[in-house]
Design a protein around this motif. Structure first.
Motif, PDB file in Angstrom:
ATOM      1  N   VAL A   1       0.863  -1.177   0.000  1.00 29.63           N
ATOM      2  CA  VAL A   1       0.000   0.000   0.000  1.00 29.63           C
ATOM      3  C   VAL A   1       0.899   1.227   0.000  1.00 29.63           C
ATOM      4  O   VAL A   1       1.796   1.357   0.838  1.00 29.63           O
ATOM      5  CB  VAL A   1      -0.940   0.015   1.223  1.00 29.63           C
ATOM      6  N   LEU A   2       0.679   2.107  -0.947  1.00 33.64           N
ATOM      7  CA  LEU A   2       1.443   3.346  -1.043  1.00 33.64           C
ATOM      8  C   LEU A   2       0.787   4.405  -0.155  1.00 33.64           C
ATOM      9  O   LEU A   2      -0.386   4.732  -0.336  1.00 33.64           O
ATOM     10  CB  LEU A   2       1.474   3.823  -2.495  1.00 33.64           C
ATOM     11  N   VAL A   3       1.537   4.908   0.812  1.00 33.94           N
ATOM     12  CA  VAL A   3       1.078   6.015   1.662  1.00 33.94           C
ATOM     13  C   VAL A   3       1.814   7.252   1.155  1.00 33.94           C
ATOM     14  O   VAL A   3       2.980   7.475   1.460  1.00 33.94           O
ATOM     15  CB  VAL A   3       1.364   5.751   3.149  1.00 33.94           C
ATOM     16  N   LEU A   4       1.119   8.019   0.353  1.00 30.66           N
ATOM     17  CA  LEU A   4       1.706   9.156  -0.355  1.00 30.66           C
ATOM     18  C   LEU A   4       1.188  10.450   0.249  1.00 30.66           C
ATOM     19  O   LEU A   4      -0.014  10.669   0.317  1.00 30.66           O
ATOM     20  CB  LEU A   4       1.332   9.083  -1.838  1.00 30.66           C
ATOM     21  N   TYR A   5       2.108  11.321   0.676  1.00 28.15           N
ATOM     22  CA  TYR A   5       1.671  12.514   1.395  1.00 28.15           C
ATOM     23  C   TYR A   5       2.598  13.691   1.133  1.00 28.15           C
ATOM     24  O   TYR A   5       3.735  13.542   0.690  1.00 28.15           O
ATOM     25  CB  TYR A   5       1.644  12.233   2.907  1.00 28.15           C
ATOM     26  N   TYR A   6       2.073  14.864   1.432  1.00 34.92           N
ATOM     27  CA  TYR A   6       2.878  16.088   1.541  1.00 34.92           C
ATOM     28  C   TYR A   6       2.705  16.613   2.958  1.00 34.92           C
ATOM     29  O   TYR A   6       1.585  16.633   3.490  1.00 34.92           O
ATOM     30  CB  TYR A   6       2.419  17.147   0.534  1.00 34.92           C
ATOM     31  N   SER A   7       3.799  17.004   3.585  1.00 38.40           N
ATOM     32  CA  SER A   7       3.738  17.524   4.950  1.00 38.40           C
ATOM     33  C   SER A   7       4.624  18.752   5.059  1.00 38.40           C
ATOM     34  O   SER A   7       5.823  18.683   4.782  1.00 38.40           O
ATOM     35  CB  SER A   7       4.194  16.456   5.950  1.00 38.40           C
ATOM     36  N   ARG A   8       4.056  19.862   5.455  1.00 36.04           N
ATOM     37  CA  ARG A   8       4.811  21.107   5.573  1.00 36.04           C
ATOM     38  C   ARG A   8       5.505  21.236   6.925  1.00 36.04           C
ATOM     39  O   ARG A   8       6.661  21.614   7.015  1.00 36.04           O
ATOM     40  CB  ARG A   8       3.858  22.298   5.355  1.00 36.04           C
ATOM     41  N   HIS A   9       4.774  20.907   8.009  1.00 38.31           N
ATOM     42  CA  HIS A   9       5.317  21.091   9.349  1.00 38.31           C
ATOM     43  C   HIS A   9       5.425  19.787  10.139  1.00 38.31           C
ATOM     44  O   HIS A   9       5.708  19.821  11.331  1.00 38.31           O
ATOM     45  CB  HIS A   9       4.480  22.100  10.127  1.00 38.31           C
ATOM     46  N   GLY A  10       5.168  18.658   9.499  1.00 32.79           N
ATOM     47  CA  GLY A  10       5.422  17.372  10.127  1.00 32.79           C
ATOM     48  C   GLY A  10       4.225  16.605  10.630  1.00 32.79           C
ATOM     49  O   GLY A  10       4.322  15.403  10.882  1.00 32.79           O
TER      50      GLY A  10
ATOM     51  N   ALA B   1      -2.876  20.540  -0.602  1.00 32.63           N
ATOM     52  CA  ALA B   1      -1.747  21.430  -0.824  1.00 32.63           C
ATOM     53  C   ALA B   1      -1.242  21.330  -2.260  1.00 32.63           C
ATOM     54  O   ALA B   1      -1.312  20.271  -2.892  1.00 32.63           O
ATOM     55  CB  ALA B   1      -0.623  21.102   0.149  1.00 32.63           C
ATOM     56  N   ALA B   2      -0.707  22.433  -2.776  1.00 36.07           N
ATOM     57  CA  ALA B   2      -0.253  22.524  -4.165  1.00 36.07           C
ATOM     58  C   ALA B   2       0.782  21.470  -4.547  1.00 36.07           C
ATOM     59  O   ALA B   2       0.707  20.915  -5.651  1.00 36.07           O
ATOM     60  CB  ALA B   2       0.289  23.926  -4.444  1.00 36.07           C
ATOM     61  N   PRO B   3       1.769  21.139  -3.687  1.00 37.98           N
ATOM     62  CA  PRO B   3       2.745  20.133  -4.100  1.00 37.98           C
ATOM     63  C   PRO B   3       2.120  18.773  -4.409  1.00 37.98           C
ATOM     64  O   PRO B   3       2.530  18.099  -5.364  1.00 37.98           O
ATOM     65  CB  PRO B   3       3.709  20.054  -2.911  1.00 37.98           C
ATOM     66  N   LEU B   4       1.129  18.373  -3.616  1.00 34.90           N
ATOM     67  CA  LEU B   4       0.476  17.091  -3.884  1.00 34.90           C
ATOM     68  C   LEU B   4      -0.359  17.171  -5.155  1.00 34.90           C
ATOM     69  O   LEU B   4      -0.349  16.254  -5.986  1.00 34.90           O
ATOM     70  CB  LEU B   4      -0.387  16.672  -2.690  1.00 34.90           C
ATOM     71  N   LYS B   5      -1.071  18.273  -5.333  1.00 33.94           N
ATOM     72  CA  LYS B   5      -1.867  18.453  -6.549  1.00 33.94           C
ATOM     73  C   LYS B   5      -0.967  18.464  -7.787  1.00 33.94           C
ATOM     74  O   LYS B   5      -1.312  17.900  -8.838  1.00 33.94           O
ATOM     75  CB  LYS B   5      -2.646  19.768  -6.447  1.00 33.94           C
ATOM     76  N   TYR B   6       0.202  19.088  -7.667  1.00 34.63           N
ATOM     77  CA  TYR B   6       1.160  19.136  -8.772  1.00 34.63           C
ATOM     78  C   TYR B   6       1.568  17.727  -9.183  1.00 34.63           C
ATOM     79  O   TYR B   6       1.639  17.404 -10.371  1.00 34.63           O
ATOM     80  CB  TYR B   6       2.382  19.954  -8.334  1.00 34.63           C
ATOM     81  N   PHE B   7       1.830  16.879  -8.174  1.00 37.97           N
ATOM     82  CA  PHE B   7       2.199  15.497  -8.490  1.00 37.97           C
ATOM     83  C   PHE B   7       1.032  14.754  -9.145  1.00 37.97           C
ATOM     84  O   PHE B   7       1.204  14.063 -10.156  1.00 37.97           O
ATOM     85  CB  PHE B   7       2.654  14.750  -7.236  1.00 37.97           C
TER      86      PHE B   7
END
Length: 201
Positions: free
Chosen positions: A6-15, A85-91
């Motif tokens: 299972v791929l747990v794919l995330y963006y985290s700015r402050h942890g 968040a934009a980084p995840l949407k970009y991906f």
């Protein structure tokens, strides 16, 4: 053939979203399936030109092959004005080739989020992450009310996916219920991935 994961794919700015991802991964692995933690780079005016190929710490950056070969996906992002968040949407916007080939059709998926305010758009953020997964033909699965934490939580968590209320300064730890819901979500997606295994990679 590689073992299913299972791929747990995330963006985290402050942890905080990263902390949730780790708890979700524990839920996946408690169900007997591998969890693969991946993140995405920041988006800047020069996009990825200034980003290192490998992050200094934490999870490595996701590739399209990581996504293509997964047996299930759990997508995570902090709330940004009720949206992912934009980084995840970009991906996600870079995954058209997988959409064209139907690579993700019939694979189970879920989403999770973190926000600093209690009513800061948890559910709308989960829905923004849900939409591209549905376009990919994935089977979206939330958290059922058989999970006691869903009734008891005074912070994050909804039937649409796990959540965390980090507080205005971002210093609130994940609550017992939030951790339980993260693990339950990971376990549910792993269980569904195993049942749908004939369709996955």
């Amino acid at each position: 053939m590689d073992a299913p994961y299972v791929l747990v794919l995330y963006y985290s700015r402050h942890g905080k979203t990263a902390e949730m991802a780790q708890q979700i991964a524990r839920g996946v692995e408690a169900s007997g399936m591998e969890a693969r933690l991946r993140t995405v780079p920041e988006v800047s005016p020069d996009t990825q030109a200034s980003q290192p190929e490998v992050p200094a710490d934490g999870a490595v950056y996701c590739t399209l092959d990581d996504l293509k070969s997964c047996s299930g996906l759990i997508l995570g992002s902090p709330t940004r004005f009720g949206n992912m968040a934009a980084p995840l949407k970009y991906f996600i916007d870079s995954t058209s080739a997988l959409w064209l080939t139907g690579a993700l059709i019939d694979k189970p998926a879920g989403a999770f989020t973190s926000t600093s305010s209690l009513h800061g758009g948890h559910e709308s953020t989960l829905m923004t992450m849900m939409l591209p997964l549905l376009h990919h033909g994935m089977i979206y699965a939330g958290i059922p009310y058989s999970e006691g934490g869903l009734i008891n939580t005074t912070g994050g968590g909804s039937p649409y996916g796990a959540g965390h209320h980090s507080g205005q300064n971002g210093d609130k730890p994940l609550s017992k219920d939030e951790i339980a819901l993260c693990r339950a979500q990971g376990g549910r997606i792993a269980s569904l991935a195993a049942k749908l295994g004939d369709k996955t990679c």
